[in-house]
Design a protein around this motif. Sequence first.
Motif, PDB file in Angstrom:
ATOM      1  N   MET A 295      -5.413  28.435 -31.395  1.00 41.01           N
ATOM      2  CA  MET A 295      -6.151  28.162 -30.167  1.00 41.01           C
ATOM      3  C   MET A 295      -6.862  26.801 -30.158  1.00 41.01           C
ATOM      4  O   MET A 295      -7.143  26.223 -31.193  1.00 41.01           O
ATOM      5  CB  MET A 295      -7.153  29.283 -29.909  1.00 41.01           C
ATOM      6  CG  MET A 295      -6.503  30.665 -29.829  1.00 41.01           C
ATOM      7  SD  MET A 295      -5.136  30.703 -28.629  1.00 41.01           S
ATOM      8  CE  MET A 295      -4.286  32.217 -29.115  1.00 41.01           C
ATOM      9  N   VAL A 296      -7.137  26.354 -28.928  1.00 41.78           N
ATOM     10  CA  VAL A 296      -7.738  25.041 -28.679  1.00 41.78           C
ATOM     11  C   VAL A 296      -8.973  25.233 -27.805  1.00 41.78           C
ATOM     12  O   VAL A 296      -8.944  25.998 -26.841  1.00 41.78           O
ATOM     13  CB  VAL A 296      -6.734  24.115 -27.969  1.00 41.78           C
ATOM     14  CG1 VAL A 296      -7.377  22.777 -27.631  1.00 41.78           C
ATOM     15  CG2 VAL A 296      -5.488  23.923 -28.834  1.00 41.78           C
ATOM     16  N   CYS A 297     -10.073  24.553 -28.133  1.00 39.01           N
ATOM     17  CA  CYS A 297     -11.343  24.762 -27.440  1.00 39.01           C
ATOM     18  C   CYS A 297     -11.940  23.411 -27.046  1.00 39.01           C
ATOM     19  O   CYS A 297     -12.269  22.615 -27.926  1.00 39.01           O
ATOM     20  CB  CYS A 297     -12.282  25.544 -28.361  1.00 39.01           C
ATOM     21  SG  CYS A 297     -13.799  26.152 -27.610  1.00 39.01           S
ATOM     22  N   PHE A 298     -12.027  23.139 -25.749  1.00 37.13           N
ATOM     23  CA  PHE A 298     -12.544  21.874 -25.236  1.00 37.13           C
ATOM     24  C   PHE A 298     -11.798  20.682 -25.833  1.00 37.13           C
ATOM     25  O   PHE A 298     -12.384  19.651 -26.138  1.00 37.13           O
ATOM     26  CB  PHE A 298     -14.049  21.760 -25.486  1.00 37.13           C
ATOM     27  CG  PHE A 298     -14.861  22.719 -24.665  1.00 37.13           C
ATOM     28  CD1 PHE A 298     -15.216  22.408 -23.359  1.00 37.13           C
ATOM     29  CD2 PHE A 298     -15.246  23.952 -25.186  1.00 37.13           C
ATOM     30  CE1 PHE A 298     -15.954  23.306 -22.594  1.00 37.13           C
ATOM     31  CE2 PHE A 298     -15.986  24.861 -24.429  1.00 37.13           C
ATOM     32  CZ  PHE A 298     -16.338  24.528 -23.127  1.00 37.13           C
ATOM     33  N   GLY A 299     -10.488  20.835 -25.993  1.00 39.14           N
ATOM     34  CA  GLY A 299      -9.659  19.752 -26.483  1.00 39.14           C
ATOM     35  C   GLY A 299      -9.697  19.550 -27.977  1.00 39.14           C
ATOM     36  O   GLY A 299      -8.970  18.700 -28.517  1.00 39.14           O
ATOM     37  N   PHE A 300     -10.527  20.286 -28.684  1.00 37.46           N
ATOM     38  CA  PHE A 300     -10.550  20.301 -30.144  1.00 37.46           C
ATOM     39  C   PHE A 300      -9.878  21.575 -30.632  1.00 37.46           C
ATOM     40  O   PHE A 300      -9.627  22.504 -29.861  1.00 37.46           O
ATOM     41  CB  PHE A 300     -11.990  20.258 -30.665  1.00 37.46           C
ATOM     42  CG  PHE A 300     -12.710  18.977 -30.379  1.00 37.46           C
ATOM     43  CD1 PHE A 300     -12.432  17.831 -31.115  1.00 37.46           C
ATOM     44  CD2 PHE A 300     -13.684  18.909 -29.387  1.00 37.46           C
ATOM     45  CE1 PHE A 300     -13.107  16.635 -30.854  1.00 37.46           C
ATOM     46  CE2 PHE A 300     -14.359  17.727 -29.122  1.00 37.46           C
ATOM     47  CZ  PHE A 300     -14.070  16.588 -29.851  1.00 37.46           C
ATOM     48  N   LYS A 301      -9.605  21.653 -31.921  1.00 34.84           N
ATOM     49  CA  LYS A 301      -9.119  22.909 -32.469  1.00 34.84           C
ATOM     50  C   LYS A 301     -10.186  23.977 -32.255  1.00 34.84           C
ATOM     51  O   LYS A 301     -11.375  23.731 -32.490  1.00 34.84           O
ATOM     52  CB  LYS A 301      -8.807  22.761 -33.967  1.00 34.84           C
ATOM     53  CG  LYS A 301      -8.223  24.010 -34.592  1.00 34.84           C
ATOM     54  CD  LYS A 301      -6.843  24.324 -34.031  1.00 34.84           C
ATOM     55  CE  LYS A 301      -6.328  25.668 -34.536  1.00 34.84           C
ATOM     56  NZ  LYS A 301      -7.071  26.815 -34.014  1.00 34.84           N
ATOM     57  N   GLY A 302      -9.760  25.142 -31.786  1.00 34.38           N
ATOM     58  CA  GLY A 302     -10.687  26.239 -31.511  1.00 34.38           C
ATOM     59  C   GLY A 302     -10.336  27.469 -32.312  1.00 34.38           C
ATOM     60  O   GLY A 302      -9.690  27.390 -33.348  1.00 34.38           O
TER      61      GLY A 302
ATOM     62  N   ALA B 239     -16.256  25.667 -37.000  1.00 35.50           N
ATOM     63  CA  ALA B 239     -15.478  26.253 -38.092  1.00 35.50           C
ATOM     64  C   ALA B 239     -14.010  25.846 -38.069  1.00 35.50           C
ATOM     65  O   ALA B 239     -13.364  25.771 -39.123  1.00 35.50           O
ATOM     66  CB  ALA B 239     -15.579  27.777 -38.038  1.00 35.50           C
ATOM     67  N   ALA B 240     -13.467  25.597 -36.875  1.00 33.59           N
ATOM     68  CA  ALA B 240     -12.043  25.300 -36.769  1.00 33.59           C
ATOM     69  C   ALA B 240     -11.713  23.956 -37.407  1.00 33.59           C
ATOM     70  O   ALA B 240     -12.451  22.980 -37.259  1.00 33.59           O
ATOM     71  CB  ALA B 240     -11.626  25.307 -35.302  1.00 33.59           C
ATOM     72  N   LYS B 241     -10.601  23.899 -38.095  1.00 31.70           N
ATOM     73  CA  LYS B 241     -10.175  22.688 -38.793  1.00 31.70           C
ATOM     74  C   LYS B 241      -8.892  22.141 -38.174  1.00 31.70           C
ATOM     75  O   LYS B 241      -8.125  22.864 -37.551  1.00 31.70           O
ATOM     76  CB  LYS B 241      -9.972  22.982 -40.276  1.00 31.70           C
ATOM     77  CG  LYS B 241     -11.248  23.427 -40.967  1.00 31.70           C
ATOM     78  CD  LYS B 241     -11.012  23.792 -42.414  1.00 31.70           C
ATOM     79  CE  LYS B 241     -12.303  24.265 -43.084  1.00 31.70           C
ATOM     80  NZ  LYS B 241     -12.097  24.682 -44.479  1.00 31.70           N
ATOM     81  N   THR B 242      -8.659  20.860 -38.363  1.00 29.07           N
ATOM     82  CA  THR B 242      -7.483  20.208 -37.821  1.00 29.07           C
ATOM     83  C   THR B 242      -6.225  20.975 -38.192  1.00 29.07           C
ATOM     84  O   THR B 242      -6.039  21.374 -39.339  1.00 29.07           O
ATOM     85  CB  THR B 242      -7.387  18.767 -38.343  1.00 29.07           C
ATOM     86  OG1 THR B 242      -8.531  18.044 -37.893  1.00 29.07           O
ATOM     87  CG2 THR B 242      -6.122  18.081 -37.863  1.00 29.07           C
ATOM     88  N   MET B 243      -5.361  21.178 -37.194  1.00 30.12           N
ATOM     89  CA  MET B 243      -4.122  21.930 -37.413  1.00 30.12           C
ATOM     90  C   MET B 243      -2.951  21.196 -36.782  1.00 30.12           C
ATOM     91  O   MET B 243      -3.055  20.678 -35.663  1.00 30.12           O
ATOM     92  CB  MET B 243      -4.230  23.343 -36.832  1.00 30.12           C
ATOM     93  CG  MET B 243      -2.952  24.160 -36.954  1.00 30.12           C
ATOM     94  SD  MET B 243      -3.149  25.872 -36.374  1.00 30.12           S
ATOM     95  CE  MET B 243      -3.960  26.588 -37.828  1.00 30.12           C
ATOM     96  N   THR B 244      -1.833  21.158 -37.507  1.00 26.43           N
ATOM     97  CA  THR B 244      -0.576  20.631 -36.987  1.00 26.43           C
ATOM     98  C   THR B 244       0.387  21.795 -36.842  1.00 26.43           C
ATOM     99  O   THR B 244       0.536  22.614 -37.749  1.00 26.43           O
ATOM    100  CB  THR B 244       0.015  19.567 -37.919  1.00 26.43           C
ATOM    101  OG1 THR B 244      -0.929  18.498 -38.049  1.00 26.43           O
ATOM    102  CG2 THR B 244       1.321  19.019 -37.378  1.00 26.43           C
TER     103      THR B 244
ATOM    104  N   GLY C 288     -10.003  19.170 -35.535  1.00 28.16           N
ATOM    105  CA  GLY C 288     -11.279  19.841 -35.601  1.00 28.16           C
ATOM    106  C   GLY C 288     -12.375  18.869 -35.196  1.00 28.16           C
ATOM    107  O   GLY C 288     -12.279  17.664 -35.458  1.00 28.16           O
ATOM    108  N   ILE C 289     -13.406  19.370 -34.551  1.00 31.57           N
ATOM    109  CA  ILE C 289     -14.479  18.475 -34.124  1.00 31.57           C
ATOM    110  C   ILE C 289     -15.115  17.839 -35.369  1.00 31.57           C
ATOM    111  O   ILE C 289     -15.440  18.527 -36.340  1.00 31.57           O
ATOM    112  CB  ILE C 289     -15.517  19.231 -33.269  1.00 31.57           C
ATOM    113  CG1 ILE C 289     -16.433  18.263 -32.549  1.00 31.57           C
ATOM    114  CG2 ILE C 289     -16.310  20.242 -34.102  1.00 31.57           C
ATOM    115  CD1 ILE C 289     -17.265  18.904 -31.454  1.00 31.57           C
ATOM    116  N   PRO C 290     -15.257  16.525 -35.408  1.00 38.79           N
ATOM    117  CA  PRO C 290     -15.766  15.856 -36.620  1.00 38.79           C
ATOM    118  C   PRO C 290     -17.269  16.102 -36.789  1.00 38.79           C
ATOM    119  O   PRO C 290     -18.076  15.718 -35.941  1.00 38.79           O
ATOM    120  CB  PRO C 290     -15.460  14.380 -36.360  1.00 38.79           C
ATOM    121  CG  PRO C 290     -15.412  14.258 -34.864  1.00 38.79           C
ATOM    122  CD  PRO C 290     -14.893  15.556 -34.354  1.00 38.79           C
ATOM    123  N   HIS C 291     -17.635  16.716 -37.879  1.00 37.60           N
ATOM    124  CA  HIS C 291     -19.027  17.132 -38.084  1.00 37.60           C
ATOM    125  C   HIS C 291     -19.995  15.954 -38.117  1.00 37.60           C
ATOM    126  O   HIS C 291     -21.072  16.013 -37.510  1.00 37.60           O
ATOM    127  CB  HIS C 291     -19.132  17.937 -39.376  1.00 37.60           C
ATOM    128  CG  HIS C 291     -18.435  19.259 -39.309  1.00 37.60           C
ATOM    129  ND1 HIS C 291     -18.404  20.136 -40.382  1.00 37.60           N
ATOM    130  CD2 HIS C 291     -17.737  19.870 -38.315  1.00 37.60           C
ATOM    131  CE1 HIS C 291     -17.725  21.220 -40.044  1.00 37.60           C
ATOM    132  NE2 HIS C 291     -17.309  21.071 -38.798  1.00 37.60           N
TER     133      HIS C 291
END
Length: 399
Positions: free
Chosen positions: A186-193, A365-370, A379-382
């Motif tokens: 899933m994707v949340c606000f254009g970031f990984k969700g 919590a979500a991390k970059t996914m390919t 993932g949103i950069p902390h």
Amino acid sequence: MKAALALLAVALASQADARARDLGIPFEGKAGPLNAITDIRGVEVGQKTLIEGEGALKVGVGPVRTGVTVIFPRGKADARPVYGGFFNLNGNGEMTGRAYLDDFGIVQGPVGITDTNGVGQVYAGIQQWHSKHFGSATWPVVAETWSGYLSDLEGYHVTPETAVAALDSAKPGVVEEGNVGGGTGMVCFGFKGGIGTASRVVTIESESYTVGVLVQCNTGARRVLRIAGAPVGAALANRWLPCFDRKLAAKAENLPPCTEDGSKGVAPPDQGSIIIVVGTDAPLMPKQLDRVAKRAAMGLARLGSYSGNSSGDLILAFSTVPGEVNHEDQAKPSPIQAIANANVDPIFEAATQATEEAITNALVAAKTMTGANGARYFGIPHDELRSILKRYNRLEVTK
């Protein structure tokens, strides 16, 4: 370039496991000990994650980025139904069990959340599991969000057995967030969700009650995203945007290629859906739970969402208060004494607050996914998130 992208993916994927409060993001209200829906006594959550393959999409083969998340309102050893409520913020999605909710105000059995093409399989899996454990099938609530950005959605990789595995794994305690269970693709606000959860503890007439929320976030336009009131989406409008491997994807000329910081990507519109589940141990009747579900929509709005036309934004609420509920076969009146409507405001406020934090937890919590065709969602950069919040005086000092 390939080496740089690979290093970037590793760096983002290895962001320390954190929740929103760990980054210093401020929230209102008093959280429970776990800050999760499992702070409600008896609630158990189970998840099964399916991650397989990489490269070009081949229907029926992969890549696969999907799964199932289940919530037992009374735990998997207790089959008694609970009072429930529902709110349809935007109906471009599916949630089963509406007939029982509308006519009897009850939720039967566990609640399942998965991807769009997995609803029937999860429904069947829950029925099979329930029949095996309790002697008869049930008519559960199963909801979905769309995993087609990253996963082989038409391959039907979620099966009844996937649901059974999630059900068997259900337990109280800490709930895993981000790229897990039904939230895997899933994707949340254009970031990984993905999956997020939070809770609040409130006091009404000297009695303490817990309100817990679990979300599967796959919605929201990047440009409107606000976290703790700060315009995070606007600040990151031109970076960390979804991108693709143009050598793998069909019609590659129409797709943005990946760069080190996603600066050539394109943000998706507000589509894809969100499922919000609100639980509480407060004694509430179905109509009151309908009203609680509406307040969860206000928690979503705090992040900037306007609930776009193509987003299925569906909200379920339930109460775990002990006692028989008025289901279709009950012969005696329910002994449950509901909170007076004049005193229900703290529950409304808690549902709003916990929903806002649960969605933020999913993002953090979500991390970059390919996934399929090399599609990459960051993932949103902390560090950048903290920097933006600090700029707007919305960052708490962390220990």
